[in-house]
Design an enzyme around this catalytic site. Sequence first.
Site, PDB file in Angstrom:
ATOM      1  N   SER A 128       8.447  30.689   1.571  1.00  0.00           N
ATOM      2  CA  SER A 128       7.276  30.376   2.377  1.00  0.00           C
ATOM      3  C   SER A 128       7.635  30.202   3.850  1.00  0.00           C
ATOM      4  O   SER A 128       8.726  29.737   4.173  1.00  0.00           O
ATOM      5  CB  SER A 128       6.662  29.065   1.853  1.00  0.00           C
ATOM      6  OG  SER A 128       5.779  28.517   2.794  1.00  0.00           O
ATOM      7  N   TYR A 152       6.153  20.226   0.464  1.00  0.00           N
ATOM      8  CA  TYR A 152       6.049  21.596  -0.072  1.00  0.00           C
ATOM      9  C   TYR A 152       7.110  22.482   0.578  1.00  0.00           C
ATOM     10  O   TYR A 152       7.899  23.137  -0.102  1.00  0.00           O
ATOM     11  CB  TYR A 152       4.659  22.177   0.190  1.00  0.00           C
ATOM     12  CG  TYR A 152       4.618  23.674   0.011  1.00  0.00           C
ATOM     13  CD1 TYR A 152       4.465  24.526   1.098  1.00  0.00           C
ATOM     14  CD2 TYR A 152       4.765  24.236  -1.253  1.00  0.00           C
ATOM     15  CE1 TYR A 152       4.460  25.897   0.936  1.00  0.00           C
ATOM     16  CE2 TYR A 152       4.767  25.602  -1.423  1.00  0.00           C
ATOM     17  CZ  TYR A 152       4.608  26.430  -0.324  1.00  0.00           C
ATOM     18  OH  TYR A 152       4.616  27.795  -0.489  1.00  0.00           O
ATOM     19  N   LYS A 156      10.646  24.529  -0.927  1.00  0.00           N
ATOM     20  CA  LYS A 156      10.994  25.937  -0.717  1.00  0.00           C
ATOM     21  C   LYS A 156      12.342  26.049   0.003  1.00  0.00           C
ATOM     22  O   LYS A 156      13.161  26.906  -0.312  1.00  0.00           O
ATOM     23  CB  LYS A 156       9.896  26.646   0.088  1.00  0.00           C
ATOM     24  CG  LYS A 156       8.580  26.792  -0.653  1.00  0.00           C
ATOM     25  CD  LYS A 156       8.726  27.645  -1.918  1.00  0.00           C
ATOM     26  CE  LYS A 156       7.383  27.885  -2.592  1.00  0.00           C
ATOM     27  NZ  LYS A 156       7.486  28.678  -3.830  1.00  0.00           N
TER      28      LYS A 156
HETATM   29  C1  WQD Z   1      -3.997  26.773   7.628  1.00  0.00           C
HETATM   30  C2  WQD Z   1      -4.608  26.069   8.820  1.00  0.00           C
HETATM   31  C3  WQD Z   1      -4.850  23.711   8.471  1.00  0.00           C
HETATM   32  C4  WQD Z   1      -7.882  23.823   5.371  1.00  0.00           C
HETATM   33  C5  WQD Z   1      -0.197  28.040   3.666  1.00  0.00           C
HETATM   34  C6  WQD Z   1       0.149  27.935   2.227  1.00  0.00           C
HETATM   35  C7  WQD Z   1       1.614  27.899   2.045  1.00  0.00           C
HETATM   36  C8  WQD Z   1       2.322  28.956   2.849  1.00  0.00           C
HETATM   37  C9  WQD Z   1       1.879  28.973   4.281  1.00  0.00           C
HETATM   38  C10 WQD Z   1       2.800  30.598   1.200  1.00  0.00           C
HETATM   39  C11 WQD Z   1      -3.919  24.719   9.118  1.00  0.00           C
HETATM   40  C12 WQD Z   1      -6.216  24.381   8.661  1.00  0.00           C
HETATM   41  C13 WQD Z   1      -6.946  24.188   6.321  1.00  0.00           C
HETATM   42  C14 WQD Z   1      -9.094  23.215   5.792  1.00  0.00           C
HETATM   43  C15 WQD Z   1      -8.377  23.385   8.079  1.00  0.00           C
HETATM   44  N1  WQD Z   1       2.115  30.228   2.275  1.00  0.00           N
HETATM   45  N2  WQD Z   1      -7.200  23.969   7.650  1.00  0.00           N
HETATM   46  N3  WQD Z   1      -9.298  23.013   7.136  1.00  0.00           N
HETATM   47  O1  WQD Z   1      -0.892  24.898   5.546  1.00  0.00           O
HETATM   48  O2  WQD Z   1      -0.487  27.098   6.793  1.00  0.00           O
HETATM   49  O3  WQD Z   1       0.090  26.845   4.346  1.00  0.00           O
HETATM   50  O4  WQD Z   1       0.475  29.102   4.270  1.00  0.00           O
HETATM   51  O5  WQD Z   1       3.725  30.087   0.717  1.00  0.00           O
HETATM   52  O6  WQD Z   1       1.793  28.102   0.664  1.00  0.00           O
HETATM   53  O7  WQD Z   1      -0.406  26.730   1.740  1.00  0.00           O
HETATM   54  O8  WQD Z   1      -2.277  26.975   5.087  1.00  0.00           O
HETATM   55  O9  WQD Z   1      -4.660  27.376   4.721  1.00  0.00           O
HETATM   56  O10 WQD Z   1      -3.718  25.066   4.198  1.00  0.00           O
HETATM   57  O11 WQD Z   1      -3.938  25.804   6.574  1.00  0.00           O
HETATM   58  O12 WQD Z   1      -8.575  23.178   9.289  1.00  0.00           O
HETATM   59  O13 WQD Z   1      -9.985  22.845   4.990  1.00  0.00           O
HETATM   60  O14 WQD Z   1      -5.963  25.760   8.511  1.00  0.00           O
HETATM   61  O15 WQD Z   1      -4.809  22.441   9.116  1.00  0.00           O
HETATM   62  O16 WQD Z   1      -3.912  24.529  10.505  1.00  0.00           O
HETATM   63  P1  WQD Z   1      -0.862  26.378   5.554  1.00  0.00           P
HETATM   64  P2  WQD Z   1      -3.708  26.282   5.062  1.00  0.00           P
END
Ligand code: WQD
Length: 324
Positions: A128, A152, A156
């Site tokens: 990741s 998380y 990884k």
């Molecule tokens: C993205 C952005 C949140 C939800 C993911 C996967 C992880 C890895 C990397 C594969 C952040 C914002 C989110 C919401 C929001 N991929 N957000 N409101 O944390 O980058 O991680 O990609 O391994 O497995 O989880 O992704 O979609 O949770 O968040 O504002 O309701 O969207 O704060 O800035 P993240 P995410």
Amino acid sequence: MEGKLVLVTGGAGFIGTHTVVQLLKEGFRVSIIDNFDNSVEEALDRVKEVVGPALAAKIEFHFVSFFVSMTFQKNCRFDGVIHFAGRKAVGESVEYPRRYFDNNLIGTINLYEVMAKYNCKKMVFSSSSTVYGQPEKIPCVEDTELKAMNPYGRTKLFLEEIARDISQAESDWQIILLRYFNPVAAHESGKIGEDPKGIPNNLMPYIQQVAVGRLPELNVYGHDYPTRDGTAIRDYIHVMDLADGHIAALKKLFTPDFKGCVPYNLGTGRGTSVLEMVAAFEKASGKKIPMKLCPRRAGDATAVYAAVDKAAKELGWKYVLLTS
Ligand code: WQD
């Protein structure tokens, strides 16, 4: 590759189902194990609908991960493993770290033991972009210093180190670590896609559930980041491109010159903010997404997106979708 048998752990999940479709199309046979922690068995029926009866006949399925050893006994000869199974939400991992250490770390260590027992030593591992933490320099290059900033990402990172140690000590292990950035979208048929259980942790499924009225509004976590619009930036990649990245990695494992344990970014190299994602979704769907500006989410980085040259050069893989 015709006829090689691949074990896909977590094969009923979002990336797993899309990768199984592509594996079957490439002529692989597939065995799936999944504990349905964050997926449903029905997803496998939908995969069979997508690929049609002839290819569907090449799918076996085994429930729950403690069957891994039984799966190996039954099939004895897996040519390789694609290991997706694991929990993957940053926010959730901050709240429930022990679940992540148990599921992601212990589950993978058990898998290595069973693979070694049955002399199956080729693995494509689902890593990741969260192993980069808040990178000093973006785009993230694979040899950037790794420093996860949430449980998380730490699982990884630990699992990458474990893979490196194993392949260092036992030269017959061939492991590719795929560092996904942010997988989104779905197969063109619309029959498979991202359908997490409960309230979605990730941005896109949450937006989708607001769009269909299942959730009232999107909480935007953080609007004071040092970015062009104050919201966090990520590298969103189409899940079909991600699936094809796994096929490219698997093929690489079967080439005679591949050795050891090598990481590759699977991203687009472009950064998109949360507000830009919402605007793009509204434009594409014609649906207004009500939003509430909230404080930052613990464990989140400001901006993370991929350098994509290494996968292009060594795997012959590059993203092709979501180009606009
Ligand atoms: C993205 C952005 C949140 C939800 C993911 C996967 C992880 C890895 C990397 C594969 C952040 C914002 C989110 C919401 C929001 N991929 N957000 N409101 O944390 O980058 O991680 O990609 O391994 O497995 O989880 O992704 O979609 O949770 O968040 O504002 O309701 O969207 O704060 O800035 P993240 P995410």
